[in-house]
Design a protein around this motif. Structure first.
Motif, short mmCIF file in Angstrom:
data_model
loop_
_atom_site.label_atom_id
_atom_site.label_comp_id
_atom_site.label_asym_id
_atom_site.label_seq_id
_atom_site.Cartn_x
_atom_site.Cartn_y
_atom_site.Cartn_z
N VAL A 72 0.87 -1.16 0.00
CA VAL A 72 0.00 0.00 0.00
C VAL A 72 0.91 1.21 0.00
N PRO A 73 0.77 2.25 -0.73
CA PRO A 73 -0.41 2.66 -1.46
C PRO A 73 -0.50 2.18 -2.90
N GLU A 74 0.47 1.41 -3.38
CA GLU A 74 0.47 0.99 -4.78
C GLU A 74 -0.62 -0.02 -5.12
N ARG A 75 -1.09 -0.78 -4.13
CA ARG A 75 -2.08 -1.84 -4.33
C ARG A 75 -1.59 -2.87 -5.34
N GLU A 76 -0.33 -3.27 -5.18
CA GLU A 76 0.26 -4.29 -6.04
C GLU A 76 0.85 -5.39 -5.17
N ALA A 77 1.01 -6.56 -5.73
CA ALA A 77 1.62 -7.68 -5.03
C ALA A 77 3.04 -7.89 -5.56
N TYR A 78 3.97 -8.14 -4.65
CA TYR A 78 5.36 -8.36 -5.01
C TYR A 78 5.85 -9.67 -4.44
N TYR A 79 6.73 -10.32 -5.16
CA TYR A 79 7.42 -11.50 -4.64
C TYR A 79 8.46 -11.02 -3.65
N ASP A 80 8.60 -11.73 -2.56
CA ASP A 80 9.56 -11.36 -1.53
C ASP A 80 10.32 -12.61 -1.11
N PHE A 81 11.56 -12.48 -0.72
CA PHE A 81 12.39 -13.61 -0.29
C PHE A 81 13.11 -13.21 0.99
N ASP A 82 13.02 -14.05 2.01
CA ASP A 82 13.69 -13.80 3.28
C ASP A 82 14.64 -14.96 3.57
N ALA A 83 15.78 -14.66 4.17
CA ALA A 83 16.72 -15.69 4.62
C ALA A 83 17.52 -15.12 5.79
N ALA A 84 17.72 -15.94 6.83
CA ALA A 84 18.44 -15.45 8.01
C ALA A 84 19.06 -16.60 8.79
N PHE A 85 20.16 -16.27 9.48
CA PHE A 85 20.78 -17.12 10.48
C PHE A 85 20.40 -16.55 11.83
N GLY A 86 20.38 -17.39 12.85
CA GLY A 86 20.08 -16.85 14.17
C GLY A 86 20.44 -17.80 15.28
N ALA A 87 20.34 -17.29 16.50
CA ALA A 87 20.56 -18.08 17.70
C ALA A 87 19.57 -17.63 18.75
#
Length: 163
Positions: A144-159
């Motif tokens: 929002v405000p574009e009212r479009e859908a986007y592909y998203d990619f997440d990647a993470a290391f953690g403890a």
């Protein structure tokens, strides 16, 4: 069992840090033997100056080391939601199959979406922490405000430290 008392319940509550997308604080809370709720809140380096909050339900599919007395290595998957507020500094937009990067310092956007997550988590039976790597190769963000859908990619290391 003395080992589980030392290492605390791997399905209990844990709190820690994550590095990647996002970079920030993470938690995990077991809700059944193989089910958990996990979340993260922090900074996302992509698409630019973003604040992100995620909440996932996860399921431990497989323990690669079920009989190891010191550690476990779980493969997990899950489904969740993501919200993101970001400024347009270095705004990234996909135009067809081409990535377009623009510098728009006055731009801001808010996104809400869903994601599918998969990862591995190493739990230590005699120590109260675990480490993990996860990625969400399937994520859609409605902006929002574009009212479009986007592909998203997440990647993470953690403890995380188990309480």
């Amino acid at each position: 069992d003395h080992a589980s008392a030392q290492g605390r319940d791997p399905n209990g509550f844990s709190l820690g840090l994550t590095l990647g997308d996002p970079t920030g604080v993470t938690f995990r809370a077991g809700i059944a033997e193989r089910h958990a709720i996990q979340g993260a809140f922090g900074f996302s380096p992509v698409p630019g100056d973003a604040v992100v909050a995620m909440l996932d339900w996860t399921y431990d599919i497989w323990d690669f080391m079920p009989h190891n007395p010191t550690a476990g290595l779980q493969l997990f998957f899950g489904l969740g939601a993501k919200t993101e507020w970001f400024t347009g500094r270095y705004f990234v937009k996909w135009v067809g199959w081409r990535k377009e990067v623009r510098y728009e310092p006055e731009r801001w956007d808010f996104g809400l979406g869903f994601r599918a997550v998969v990862g591995v988590r190493a739990t230590f039976r005699k120590a109260p922490f675990d480490v993990f790597f996860e990625m969400a190769p399937l994520a859609v963000l409605f902006v929002v405000p574009e009212r479009e859908a986007y592909y998203d990619f997440d990647a993470a290391f953690g403890a995380r430290y188990r309480f």
